[in-house]
Design a protein around this motif. Sequence first.
Motif, PDB file in Angstrom:
ATOM      1  N   ALA A  59       0.832  -1.203   0.000  1.00  0.00           N
ATOM      2  CA  ALA A  59       0.000   0.000   0.000  1.00  0.00           C
ATOM      3  C   ALA A  59       0.867   1.253   0.000  1.00  0.00           C
ATOM      4  O   ALA A  59       0.595   2.212  -0.727  1.00  0.00           O
ATOM      5  CB  ALA A  59      -0.936  -0.005   1.205  1.00  0.00           C
ATOM      6  N   LEU A  60       1.920   1.242   0.805  1.00  0.00           N
ATOM      7  CA  LEU A  60       2.824   2.382   0.863  1.00  0.00           C
ATOM      8  C   LEU A  60       3.518   2.589  -0.485  1.00  0.00           C
ATOM      9  O   LEU A  60       3.573   3.715  -0.998  1.00  0.00           O
ATOM     10  CB  LEU A  60       3.860   2.194   1.972  1.00  0.00           C
ATOM     11  CG  LEU A  60       4.901   3.302   2.108  1.00  0.00           C
ATOM     12  CD1 LEU A  60       4.253   4.643   2.389  1.00  0.00           C
ATOM     13  CD2 LEU A  60       5.898   2.946   3.197  1.00  0.00           C
ATOM     14  N   VAL A  82       2.619  12.427   7.460  1.00  0.00           N
ATOM     15  CA  VAL A  82       3.827  12.293   6.641  1.00  0.00           C
ATOM     16  C   VAL A  82       4.974  11.685   7.450  1.00  0.00           C
ATOM     17  O   VAL A  82       5.794  10.944   6.902  1.00  0.00           O
ATOM     18  CB  VAL A  82       4.226  13.639   5.995  1.00  0.00           C
ATOM     19  CG1 VAL A  82       4.704  14.633   7.038  1.00  0.00           C
ATOM     20  CG2 VAL A  82       5.264  13.421   4.913  1.00  0.00           C
ATOM     21  N   ARG A  83       5.026  11.939   8.751  1.00  0.00           N
ATOM     22  CA  ARG A  83       6.073  11.320   9.577  1.00  0.00           C
ATOM     23  C   ARG A  83       5.915   9.812   9.613  1.00  0.00           C
ATOM     24  O   ARG A  83       6.901   9.073   9.645  1.00  0.00           O
ATOM     25  CB  ARG A  83       6.047  11.898  10.992  1.00  0.00           C
ATOM     26  CG  ARG A  83       6.586  13.326  11.026  1.00  0.00           C
ATOM     27  CD  ARG A  83       6.492  13.861  12.402  1.00  0.00           C
ATOM     28  NE  ARG A  83       5.065  13.964  12.717  1.00  0.00           N
ATOM     29  CZ  ARG A  83       4.534  14.779  13.599  1.00  0.00           C
ATOM     30  NH1 ARG A  83       5.290  15.543  14.316  1.00  0.00           N
ATOM     31  NH2 ARG A  83       3.245  14.825  13.792  1.00  0.00           N
ATOM     32  N   THR A  84       4.667   9.342   9.569  1.00  0.00           N
ATOM     33  CA  THR A  84       4.418   7.906   9.528  1.00  0.00           C
ATOM     34  C   THR A  84       4.948   7.318   8.220  1.00  0.00           C
ATOM     35  O   THR A  84       5.504   6.219   8.205  1.00  0.00           O
ATOM     36  CB  THR A  84       2.914   7.610   9.694  1.00  0.00           C
ATOM     37  OG1 THR A  84       2.456   8.201  10.911  1.00  0.00           O
ATOM     38  CG2 THR A  84       2.627   6.126   9.709  1.00  0.00           C
ATOM     39  N   VAL A  85       4.782   8.055   7.135  1.00  0.00           N
ATOM     40  CA  VAL A  85       5.316   7.601   5.846  1.00  0.00           C
ATOM     41  C   VAL A  85       6.827   7.434   5.939  1.00  0.00           C
ATOM     42  O   VAL A  85       7.377   6.413   5.526  1.00  0.00           O
ATOM     43  CB  VAL A  85       4.938   8.576   4.704  1.00  0.00           C
ATOM     44  CG1 VAL A  85       5.701   8.243   3.421  1.00  0.00           C
ATOM     45  CG2 VAL A  85       3.439   8.542   4.451  1.00  0.00           C
ATOM     46  N   TYR A  86       7.503   8.425   6.516  1.00  0.00           N
ATOM     47  CA  TYR A  86       8.960   8.330   6.658  1.00  0.00           C
ATOM     48  C   TYR A  86       9.358   7.132   7.529  1.00  0.00           C
ATOM     49  O   TYR A  86      10.317   6.415   7.217  1.00  0.00           O
ATOM     50  CB  TYR A  86       9.533   9.623   7.243  1.00  0.00           C
ATOM     51  CG  TYR A  86       9.714  10.707   6.207  1.00  0.00           C
ATOM     52  CD1 TYR A  86      10.835  10.728   5.400  1.00  0.00           C
ATOM     53  CD2 TYR A  86       8.759  11.694   6.046  1.00  0.00           C
ATOM     54  CE1 TYR A  86      11.010  11.715   4.437  1.00  0.00           C
ATOM     55  CE2 TYR A  86       8.926  12.694   5.094  1.00  0.00           C
ATOM     56  CZ  TYR A  86      10.057  12.699   4.300  1.00  0.00           C
ATOM     57  OH  TYR A  86      10.229  13.679   3.350  1.00  0.00           O
ATOM     58  N   ARG A  87       8.627   6.905   8.620  1.00  0.00           N
ATOM     59  CA  ARG A  87       8.945   5.763   9.495  1.00  0.00           C
ATOM     60  C   ARG A  87       8.761   4.443   8.759  1.00  0.00           C
ATOM     61  O   ARG A  87       9.563   3.515   8.892  1.00  0.00           O
ATOM     62  CB  ARG A  87       8.086   5.799  10.762  1.00  0.00           C
ATOM     63  CG  ARG A  87       8.567   6.785  11.799  1.00  0.00           C
ATOM     64  CD  ARG A  87       7.925   6.546  13.147  1.00  0.00           C
ATOM     65  NE  ARG A  87       6.477   6.632  13.150  1.00  0.00           N
ATOM     66  CZ  ARG A  87       5.782   7.763  13.311  1.00  0.00           C
ATOM     67  NH1 ARG A  87       6.396   8.906  13.469  1.00  0.00           N
ATOM     68  NH2 ARG A  87       4.476   7.743  13.315  1.00  0.00           N
ATOM     69  N   LYS A  91      11.278   1.528   7.975  1.00  0.00           N
ATOM     70  CA  LYS A  91      10.949   0.178   8.468  1.00  0.00           C
ATOM     71  C   LYS A  91      11.089  -0.869   7.361  1.00  0.00           C
ATOM     72  O   LYS A  91      11.635  -1.945   7.576  1.00  0.00           O
ATOM     73  CB  LYS A  91       9.520   0.176   9.014  1.00  0.00           C
ATOM     74  CG  LYS A  91       8.992  -1.185   9.401  1.00  0.00           C
ATOM     75  CD  LYS A  91       7.535  -1.092   9.857  1.00  0.00           C
ATOM     76  CE  LYS A  91       6.932  -2.448  10.136  1.00  0.00           C
ATOM     77  NZ  LYS A  91       5.523  -2.341  10.543  1.00  0.00           N
ATOM     78  N   PHE A  92      10.591  -0.532   6.167  1.00  0.00           N
ATOM     79  CA  PHE A  92      10.607  -1.479   5.052  1.00  0.00           C
ATOM     80  C   PHE A  92      11.836  -1.310   4.164  1.00  0.00           C
ATOM     81  O   PHE A  92      11.963  -1.996   3.152  1.00  0.00           O
ATOM     82  CB  PHE A  92       9.334  -1.345   4.218  1.00  0.00           C
ATOM     83  CG  PHE A  92       8.085  -1.694   4.975  1.00  0.00           C
ATOM     84  CD1 PHE A  92       7.923  -2.938   5.545  1.00  0.00           C
ATOM     85  CD2 PHE A  92       7.069  -0.764   5.118  1.00  0.00           C
ATOM     86  CE1 PHE A  92       6.769  -3.271   6.243  1.00  0.00           C
ATOM     87  CE2 PHE A  92       5.914  -1.080   5.814  1.00  0.00           C
ATOM     88  CZ  PHE A  92       5.771  -2.336   6.383  1.00  0.00           C
ATOM     89  N   ASN A  93      12.709  -0.383   4.519  1.00  0.00           N
ATOM     90  CA  ASN A  93      13.942  -0.129   3.767  1.00  0.00           C
ATOM     91  C   ASN A  93      13.616   0.118   2.290  1.00  0.00           C
ATOM     92  O   ASN A  93      14.195  -0.484   1.387  1.00  0.00           O
ATOM     93  CB  ASN A  93      14.931  -1.278   3.916  1.00  0.00           C
ATOM     94  CG  ASN A  93      16.315  -0.905   3.435  1.00  0.00           C
ATOM     95  OD1 ASN A  93      16.688   0.264   3.472  1.00  0.00           O
ATOM     96  ND2 ASN A  93      17.067  -1.884   2.969  1.00  0.00           N
ATOM     97  N   ILE A  94      12.675   1.021   2.059  1.00  0.00           N
ATOM     98  CA  ILE A  94      12.220   1.342   0.699  1.00  0.00           C
ATOM     99  C   ILE A  94      13.158   2.383   0.102  1.00  0.00           C
ATOM    100  O   ILE A  94      13.429   3.419   0.714  1.00  0.00           O
ATOM    101  CB  ILE A  94      10.768   1.863   0.714  1.00  0.00           C
ATOM    102  CG1 ILE A  94       9.830   0.740   1.165  1.00  0.00           C
ATOM    103  CG2 ILE A  94      10.375   2.401  -0.653  1.00  0.00           C
ATOM    104  CD1 ILE A  94       8.403   1.161   1.392  1.00  0.00           C
TER     105      ILE A  94
END
Length: 99
Positions: A59-60, A82-87, A91-94
């Motif tokens: 989803a991200l 947006v901070r959640t997006v950065y985390r 987390k997923f090493n995208i």
Amino acid sequence: FLDYPWPGNIRELEHTLEHAFVTVRQSTITIDQLPQNFARQPVKRLSSPASEPEIEQAALLGALRSAGWNKSKAARLLGINVRTVYRKIEKFNIQTEKM
């Protein structure tokens, strides 16, 4: 919803939910009340069900791609901060894809 391949990614999901929200007056939505292309699309079965982190990551990634890798836009698409997006990126090493 989980078995549908979502070829249009997050935009198709948004359109499908908006369509149902506007047209359905009951508390339960059936497949007959969804857009015709959703009902006609063959269901793609996975060999094994995806785990929650895999779904979250997909989803991200879909939101980031739809937003042209603009993290603020992706956050708005997902309805998160947006901070959640950065985390989650960390987390997923995208890694950002080259356009």
